[in-house]
Design a protein around this motif. Structure first.
Motif, PDB file in Angstrom:
ATOM      1  N   ARG A  25       0.718  -1.244   0.027  1.00  0.00           N
ATOM      2  CA  ARG A  25       0.020   0.135  -0.145  1.00  0.00           C
ATOM      3  C   ARG A  25       0.590   1.160   0.020  1.00  0.00           C
ATOM      4  NH1 ARG A  25      -2.705   3.146   4.622  1.00  0.00           N
ATOM      5  NH2 ARG A  25      -0.914   2.351   5.708  1.00  0.00           N
ATOM      6  N   ASN A  27       1.103   5.305   0.646  1.00  0.00           N
ATOM      7  CA  ASN A  27       0.611   6.207   1.472  1.00  0.00           C
ATOM      8  C   ASN A  27       0.083   7.573   0.754  1.00  0.00           C
ATOM      9  OD1 ASN A  27       0.422   4.801   4.118  1.00  0.00           O
ATOM     10  ND2 ASN A  27       2.461   5.307   4.265  1.00  0.00           N
ATOM     11  N   ASP A  29      -3.430   9.749  -1.160  1.00  0.00           N
ATOM     12  CA  ASP A  29      -4.795   9.997  -1.013  1.00  0.00           C
ATOM     13  C   ASP A  29      -5.381   9.579  -2.158  1.00  0.00           C
ATOM     14  OD1 ASP A  29      -6.995  10.230   0.418  1.00  0.00           O
ATOM     15  OD2 ASP A  29      -6.809  12.495   0.200  1.00  0.00           O
ATOM     16  N   HIS A  31      -5.703   5.721  -0.994  1.00  0.00           N
ATOM     17  CA  HIS A  31      -4.283   4.827  -0.476  1.00  0.00           C
ATOM     18  C   HIS A  31      -4.531   3.858  -1.824  1.00  0.00           C
ATOM     19  CE1 HIS A  31      -3.408   5.692   3.432  1.00  0.00           C
ATOM     20  NE2 HIS A  31      -4.649   5.494   3.814  1.00  0.00           N
TER      21      HIS A  31
END
Length: 67
Positions: A25, A27, A29, A31
């Motif tokens: 994943r 980080n 926006d 994710h």
């Protein structure tokens, strides 16, 4: 892929004989999840398995791209 698309893709790949190597994943926006996979076998069968996995995600085709 985004979070809500990850689980269906991670389920579809092994069903098609594609092994998951890593899922991670970022980080950002939203994710974003990246999947690394490995498969050995008949190219057409593997392509169909990957296509089924991609179809579970909300992929938007690029104009002029392959069908």
């Amino acid at each position: 892929m985004i979070a809500k698309e990850a689980q269906p893709v991670l389920v579809a790949l092994p069903r098609g004989g594609v092994d998951l190597v890593e899922a991670r994943r970022q980080n950002l926006d939203p994710h974003l999840f990246f999947v690394h996979y490995w498969a050995v076998g008949y190219a057409v069968s593997l392509a169909k398995a990957i296509r089924r996995a991609v179809d579970t995600a909300n992929v938007v085709r690029m104009p002029g791209g392959a069908a």
